[in-house]
Scaffold this motif. Structure first.
Motif, mmCIF file in Angstrom:
data_model
loop_
_atom_site.group_PDB
_atom_site.id
_atom_site.type_symbol
_atom_site.label_atom_id
_atom_site.label_comp_id
_atom_site.label_asym_id
_atom_site.label_seq_id
_atom_site.Cartn_x
_atom_site.Cartn_y
_atom_site.Cartn_z
ATOM 1 N N GLY A 112 0.792 -1.225 0.000
ATOM 2 C CA GLY A 112 0.000 0.000 0.000
ATOM 3 C C GLY A 112 0.822 1.270 0.000
ATOM 4 O O GLY A 112 0.284 2.370 -0.183
ATOM 5 N N ARG A 113 2.134 1.128 0.206
ATOM 6 C CA ARG A 113 2.981 2.316 0.243
ATOM 7 C C ARG A 113 3.159 2.915 -1.140
ATOM 8 O O ARG A 113 3.137 4.146 -1.303
ATOM 9 C CB ARG A 113 4.352 1.968 0.829
ATOM 10 C CG ARG A 113 5.186 3.175 1.215
ATOM 11 C CD ARG A 113 6.480 2.746 1.874
ATOM 12 N NE ARG A 113 7.239 3.890 2.349
ATOM 13 C CZ ARG A 113 8.451 3.806 2.886
ATOM 14 N NH1 ARG A 113 9.034 2.620 3.017
ATOM 15 N NH2 ARG A 113 9.078 4.894 3.292
ATOM 16 N N LEU A 117 -7.067 2.377 -2.808
ATOM 17 C CA LEU A 117 -6.357 1.098 -2.767
ATOM 18 C C LEU A 117 -5.522 0.967 -1.490
ATOM 19 O O LEU A 117 -5.342 -0.145 -0.967
ATOM 20 C CB LEU A 117 -5.457 0.974 -3.994
ATOM 21 C CG LEU A 117 -4.726 -0.370 -4.198
ATOM 22 C CD1 LEU A 117 -5.737 -1.507 -4.319
ATOM 23 C CD2 LEU A 117 -3.853 -0.300 -5.445
ATOM 24 N N THR A 118 -5.037 2.081 -0.975
ATOM 25 C CA THR A 118 -4.222 2.015 0.245
ATOM 26 C C THR A 118 -5.043 1.546 1.449
ATOM 27 O O THR A 118 -4.480 1.038 2.427
ATOM 28 C CB THR A 118 -3.604 3.393 0.574
ATOM 29 O OG1 THR A 118 -4.647 4.353 0.788
ATOM 30 C CG2 THR A 118 -2.700 3.867 -0.545
ATOM 31 N N PHE A 119 -6.363 1.737 1.408
ATOM 32 C CA PHE A 119 -7.213 1.286 2.514
ATOM 33 C C PHE A 119 -7.459 -0.224 2.452
ATOM 34 O O PHE A 119 -7.855 -0.831 3.435
ATOM 35 C CB PHE A 119 -8.553 2.015 2.469
ATOM 36 C CG PHE A 119 -8.470 3.448 2.897
ATOM 37 C CD1 PHE A 119 -8.712 3.821 4.211
ATOM 38 C CD2 PHE A 119 -8.119 4.426 1.983
ATOM 39 C CE1 PHE A 119 -8.621 5.139 4.604
ATOM 40 C CE2 PHE A 119 -8.032 5.756 2.370
ATOM 41 C CZ PHE A 119 -8.282 6.118 3.690
ATOM 42 N N ILE A 120 -7.214 -0.801 1.277
ATOM 43 C CA ILE A 120 -7.459 -2.229 1.094
ATOM 44 C C ILE A 120 -6.199 -3.043 1.380
ATOM 45 O O ILE A 120 -6.256 -4.092 2.028
ATOM 46 C CB ILE A 120 -7.945 -2.498 -0.347
ATOM 47 C CG1 ILE A 120 -9.235 -1.710 -0.621
ATOM 48 C CG2 ILE A 120 -8.143 -3.986 -0.582
ATOM 49 C CD1 ILE A 120 -9.695 -1.786 -2.066
ATOM 50 N N LEU A 166 -2.231 0.245 6.302
ATOM 51 C CA LEU A 166 -1.106 0.783 7.053
ATOM 52 C C LEU A 166 -0.704 2.169 6.554
ATOM 53 O O LEU A 166 -0.288 3.023 7.332
ATOM 54 C CB LEU A 166 0.090 -0.173 6.946
ATOM 55 C CG LEU A 166 1.354 0.216 7.723
ATOM 56 C CD1 LEU A 166 1.053 0.274 9.219
ATOM 57 C CD2 LEU A 166 2.483 -0.771 7.443
ATOM 58 N N TYR A 167 -0.846 2.406 5.234
ATOM 59 C CA TYR A 167 -0.461 3.689 4.647
ATOM 60 C C TYR A 167 -1.691 4.481 4.208
ATOM 61 O O TYR A 167 -1.638 5.263 3.265
ATOM 62 C CB TYR A 167 0.476 3.458 3.453
ATOM 63 C CG TYR A 167 1.763 2.774 3.847
ATOM 64 C CD1 TYR A 167 2.758 3.481 4.519
ATOM 65 C CD2 TYR A 167 1.979 1.421 3.583
ATOM 66 C CE1 TYR A 167 3.936 2.863 4.897
ATOM 67 C CE2 TYR A 167 3.161 0.795 3.963
ATOM 68 C CZ TYR A 167 4.137 1.514 4.623
ATOM 69 O OH TYR A 167 5.300 0.905 5.001
ATOM 70 N N ARG A 168 -2.792 4.263 4.935
ATOM 71 C CA ARG A 168 -4.032 4.941 4.549
ATOM 72 C C ARG A 168 -3.933 6.461 4.694
ATOM 73 O O ARG A 168 -4.669 7.196 4.040
ATOM 74 C CB ARG A 168 -5.201 4.416 5.370
ATOM 75 C CG ARG A 168 -5.056 4.576 6.873
ATOM 76 C CD ARG A 168 -6.258 3.959 7.595
ATOM 77 N NE ARG A 168 -6.128 4.048 9.045
ATOM 78 C CZ ARG A 168 -5.491 3.173 9.802
ATOM 79 N NH1 ARG A 168 -4.919 2.120 9.233
ATOM 80 N NH2 ARG A 168 -5.419 3.313 11.108
ATOM 81 N N GLY A 209 -3.892 11.993 -0.531
ATOM 82 C CA GLY A 209 -3.995 11.971 -1.985
ATOM 83 C C GLY A 209 -5.402 12.247 -2.457
ATOM 84 O O GLY A 209 -5.635 13.066 -3.362
ATOM 85 N N ILE A 210 -6.364 11.571 -1.841
ATOM 86 C CA ILE A 210 -7.775 11.785 -2.188
ATOM 87 C C ILE A 210 -8.175 13.217 -1.861
ATOM 88 O O ILE A 210 -8.879 13.885 -2.638
ATOM 89 C CB ILE A 210 -8.658 10.785 -1.426
ATOM 90 C CG1 ILE A 210 -8.386 9.365 -1.915
ATOM 91 C CG2 ILE A 210 -10.135 11.141 -1.607
ATOM 92 C CD1 ILE A 210 -9.074 8.296 -1.093
#
Length: 389
Positions: free
Chosen positions: A25-26, A83-86, A91-93, A99-100
């Motif tokens: 996710g990073r 995608l970082t939330f999935i 961990l990098y949410r 970004g969002i």
């Protein structure tokens, strides 16, 4: 070249905490926040083109076509942020959230639907458009090259002090208008040396020959300007900032004291001004010089064959950045190796690459410390890490 010197292999220090690995996710988080920030900057450039874009660059791109790129940049920023939330339990949410957030700000400001109209030209502006296009182009071309054909595979993308060099990258591109104004003003002082006959002769030869002539003349000036920064004690602390980088990659070449950045552009403008070559030849040289300046700092083993004995390549220029004894004060040329060969400063030990980079004495590691370094080193009479043994 010292024949008795024992060349060593470079082994980059493992930095697992800085590695970018798929599935964590990073990568998606960093990509999301990067695209989000670039999207906001792009929208602002569309809203205030007179203040945030460069007149010269606007003439070579289509603003409406680039809005398509902006649209996909915003959408991908949001998608990658989600995608970082999935991945990896989010961990990098926080990266994805930012970004969002930036992408939503870009949309709220008008996004890719900001009307594109005529632009009131201004002599001085921030090169936000130049920064965005140069960053995206560099990432696509040079970062890809470094991943496909790396010299040091162990060297991570976010190596130590990457953020310092990113600042320099942004400054150099945002300040492009001021740099051009200073360079043109400096070159105009040589109007007395212009020869109409010489310029007419140059304009009569083929474009490719004009480009070759520009490269040689610019290289001659840059060679001696570069050599002066190394061998004149008063100037070295300014240039030492550029040499303080200890991990070379596509971003490392951006590091440079603003005094050197402005003076280097001003000096190279003189031969361009005096030659009076066609605009097509000048544009070709600018593209060549810009690409080569980034390429020669890259972490790549890209083979150049016999061209490496004519043009400055990564291996040649990496030796210029080495703090090893036989490489100190060598390889000054910017475009070709001709003048280093002519004036005895050529160092190219076969297939060897440097084991060490940087200055003989470490400089401050912050942008502020490096900016003030030329002043503090002279006032305090500190050891400047002068590359003399």
């Amino acid at each position: 070249m010292e024949t008795n010197y024992q060349y060593r292999e470079r082994t980059p220090e493992p930095l697992p905490e800085r590695e970018l690995r798929l599935g964590e996710g990073r990568i998606s988080g960093i990509s999301s926040i990067t695209l989000g920030i670039l999207s906001v900057l792009a929208v602002l450039a569309y809203l205030y083109p007179s203040y945030l874009t460069t007149t010269e660059l606007r003439q070579v791109y289509d603003g409406e076509q680039l809005q398509i790129l902006l649209k996909y940049g915003i959408y991908f920023s949001i998608l990658l942020g989600c995608l970082t939330f999935i991945l990896n339990r989010g961990l990098y949410r926080h990266l994805g959230s930012f970004g969002i957030g930036f992408s939503l700000i870009a949309l709220a400001l008008g996004g890719y639907r900001v009307p594109v109209g005529s632009v009131e030209p201004r002599e001085l502006s921030l090169g936000v458009d130049w920064l965005i296009l140069a960053f995206l182009g560099s990432v696509v071309i040079f970062l890809t090259l470094e991943k496909l054909l790396p010299k040091y595979r162990e060297q991570v993308i976010m190596r130590p002090e990457w953020d310092v060099d990113l600042f320099y990258f942004c400054f150099n591109h945002l300040a492009i208008s001021a740099i051009l104004i200073f360079s043109n003003y400096h070159a105009s002082h040589f109007h007395w040396a212009i020869s109409q006959d010489v310029q007419a002769t140059i304009q009569s030869i083929p474009i490719w020959l004009q480009v070759a002539l520009i490269i040689l003349c610019a290289d001659f000036v840059l060679y001696w300007e570069h050599r002066a920064y190394h061998e004149i004690k008063l100037l070295w602390p300014v240039h030492a900032v550029h040499h303080s980088v200890e991990h070379l990659d596509w971003l490392a070449g951006s590091r440079g004291h603003f005094v050197q950045v402005f003076s280097e552009r001003a000096m190279v403008m003189i031969p361009l001004y005096l030659l009076g070559a066609d605009e097509a030849a000048l544009n070709a040289y600018v593209v060549f010089a810009a690409l080569q300046a980034v390429l020669i700092h890259c972490n790549t083993r890209l083979p150049f064959g016999p061209l490496k004995y004519v043009f400055v390549t990564p291996q040649f220029h990496h030796w210029h950045h080495s703090s090893e004894k036989p490489a100190i004060d060598t390889n000054y040329s910017a475009h070709t190796v001709i003048f280093d060969r002519l004036f005895g400063t050529y160092h190219f030990p076969g297939e060897h690459w440097p084991a060490e980079y940087g200055t003989t004495k470490r400089l401050p590691r912050s942008v502020v410390g490096q900016t003030l370094y030329p002043v503090t080193v002279h006032l305090g009479r500190k050891d400047s890490g002068l590359p003399k043994q």
